[in-house]
Motif scaffolding. Structure first.
Motif, PDB file in Angstrom:
ATOM      1  N   HIS A   2       0.838  -1.187   0.000  1.00 55.88           N
ATOM      2  CA  HIS A   2       0.000   0.000   0.000  1.00 55.88           C
ATOM      3  C   HIS A   2       0.877   1.241   0.000  1.00 55.88           C
ATOM      4  N   PRO A   3       0.624   2.190  -0.906  1.00 52.48           N
ATOM      5  CA  PRO A   3       1.497   3.369  -1.026  1.00 52.48           C
ATOM      6  C   PRO A   3       1.503   4.256   0.220  1.00 52.48           C
ATOM      7  N   SER A   4       0.538   4.097   1.099  1.00 53.14           N
ATOM      8  CA  SER A   4       0.504   4.942   2.302  1.00 53.14           C
ATOM      9  C   SER A   4       1.397   4.412   3.425  1.00 53.14           C
ATOM     10  N   ILE A   5       1.946   3.201   3.261  1.00 54.24           N
ATOM     11  CA  ILE A   5       2.853   2.676   4.283  1.00 54.24           C
ATOM     12  C   ILE A   5       4.184   3.413   4.184  1.00 54.24           C
ATOM     13  N   LYS A   6       4.596   4.004   5.298  1.00 51.54           N
ATOM     14  CA  LYS A   6       5.817   4.796   5.354  1.00 51.54           C
ATOM     15  C   LYS A   6       6.882   4.072   6.183  1.00 51.54           C
ATOM     16  N   GLU A  42      -2.538   2.261  12.205  1.00 53.47           N
ATOM     17  CA  GLU A  42      -2.525   2.625  10.788  1.00 53.47           C
ATOM     18  C   GLU A  42      -1.896   1.516   9.950  1.00 53.47           C
ATOM     19  N   LEU A  43      -0.773   0.966  10.434  1.00 53.50           N
ATOM     20  CA  LEU A  43      -0.095  -0.088   9.686  1.00 53.50           C
ATOM     21  C   LEU A  43      -0.974  -1.334   9.579  1.00 53.50           C
ATOM     22  N   GLU A  44      -1.622  -1.716  10.669  1.00 55.35           N
ATOM     23  CA  GLU A  44      -2.491  -2.890  10.634  1.00 55.35           C
ATOM     24  C   GLU A  44      -3.656  -2.668   9.677  1.00 55.35           C
ATOM     25  N   THR A  45      -4.169  -1.449   9.637  1.00 59.15           N
ATOM     26  CA  THR A  45      -5.270  -1.143   8.714  1.00 59.15           C
ATOM     27  C   THR A  45      -4.808  -1.233   7.265  1.00 59.15           C
ATOM     28  N   LEU A  46      -3.624  -0.679   6.987  1.00 56.83           N
ATOM     29  CA  LEU A  46      -3.107  -0.674   5.621  1.00 56.83           C
ATOM     30  C   LEU A  46      -2.742  -2.082   5.154  1.00 56.83           C
ATOM     31  N   LEU A  47      -2.279  -2.923   6.082  1.00 59.81           N
ATOM     32  CA  LEU A  47      -1.939  -4.301   5.730  1.00 59.81           C
ATOM     33  C   LEU A  47      -3.142  -5.236   5.783  1.00 59.81           C
ATOM     34  N   GLU A  48      -4.207  -4.750   6.416  1.00 64.41           N
ATOM     35  CA  GLU A  48      -5.430  -5.533   6.609  1.00 64.41           C
ATOM     36  C   GLU A  48      -5.128  -6.814   7.387  1.00 64.41           C
TER      37      GLU A  48
END
Length: 316
Positions: A2-6, A42-48
């Motif tokens: 996901h491009p939002s993962i920093k 946020e990371l858990e949400t982006l990784l689902e």
């Protein structure tokens, strides 16, 4: 991905996994615990995926979290190695898992030569039992493990570079009352120290005992710790099955003696195990130096050969 993962998400996740909680990581990063918790969420949400489970006051990795940690560590290491490669002479860290059999004489030679060749590299040595170091290797927490050849079931995705053979010997204090007698006779009369059940050398020791009708031996203690095994041997009539490389100096000084077993199968390969894709700073040089140390070895390494001085009562 996901491009939002920093990068901040990845570093926060890895720090939490290492510490097992939010509070110490928040303090170390100089942020509030709620802010760190939001980063993790946020990371858990982006990784689902759920990455941690709460166990009392600690956070434990889920199966998905452990899988992601392995790849995240490798990614961070690759980025750091790339940045270091662009700055010749810049410092780097090489993390090495060290088993007791190489810690006494072999690895110190490698470390000192690496220091001469690459003084900017910091070598971080992690000690512990084989299963612990192999888990660290697979998780990316160490770059290679120096010790005995892992079992075939452990080698998927790994490579092993053979260096030398190290024998398992039976030792006791120099004044042992059974000195000069056959090993089997001494074993029948004395307390015995065995390697732990998880040690790679335990099966061949059990094979030796079974072959001589001693498979019912109840150990005084199970250990491969030099400090503990040496202390017990010097303070008692205990006999200890241990890799020669662990007790080299004690044998050289005459504190311990070797009861010859006459069993050629009590030996095994020692070398370097690493992930096939590893590109840690200083890794190539470390491997080259290790091979050179073996090529130049005479009596400085525990390689069984005919030139080794025999103990009293040992037959050729």
């Amino acid at each position: 991905m996901h491009p939002s993962i920093k990068l901040r998400h990845i570093r926060a996740f890895l720090d939490i996994a290492a510490e097992g909680g939010l509070s110490p990581v928040a303090r170390a990063q100089g942020i509030t615990q709620p802010a760190l918790s939001r980063t993790l969420a946020e990371l858990e949400t982006l990784l689902e995926q759920q990455l941690f489970l709460r166990q009392g006051r600690r956070l434990a990795l889920t199966e998905s979290g452990a899988l992601f940690r392995r790849h995240a560590l490798a990614a961070i290491q690759a980025l750091e190695a790339g940045a270091s490669a662009m700055r010749p002479g810049a410092a780097g860290v090489l993390r090495v898992g060290v088993l007791p059999t190489v810690a006494t004489r072999f690895l110190p030679q490698v470390v000192l030569r690496l220091r001469e060749l690459r003084p900017e590299i910091v070598l971080a040595a992690e000690t512990g039992p084989h299963f612990h170091l192999m888990r660290l290797l697979r998780d990316g927490a160490v770059d290679l493990v120096v010790g005995r050849l892992p079992g075939a079931s452990e080698m998927s995705g790994l490579s092993f570079d053979h260096l030398y053979e190290d024998e398992v010997i039976l030792v006791a204090r120099s004044g042992h009352p059974a000195r000069g007698r056959p090993a089997t006779e001494a074993l029948a009369r004395s307390p015995v120290i065995l390697p732990p059940a998880t040690a790679l050398i335990r099966p061949i020791v059990e094979d030796y005992l079974a072959a001589h009708g001693l498979n019912g031996v109840r150990p005084l203690v199970e250990t491969v710790s030099l400090a503990l095994g040496r202390g017990i041997c010097l303070g008692s009539d205990a006999l200890w099955f241990i890799s020669r490389g662990v007790v080299l100096y004690e044998l050289d000084r005459g504190e311990l003696i070797d009861f010859p077993t006459g069993a050629r199968f009590l030996s095994g390969a020692v070398g370097m195990t690493r992930r096939q894709e590893s590109r840690a700073p200083g890794l190539v040089e470390f491997e080259q130096i290790a091979r050179e140390v073996v090529r130049n070895a005479d009596q400085s390494l525990p390689v069984p050969d005919a030139r080794r001085p025999r103990n009293p009562g040992e037959t050729p």
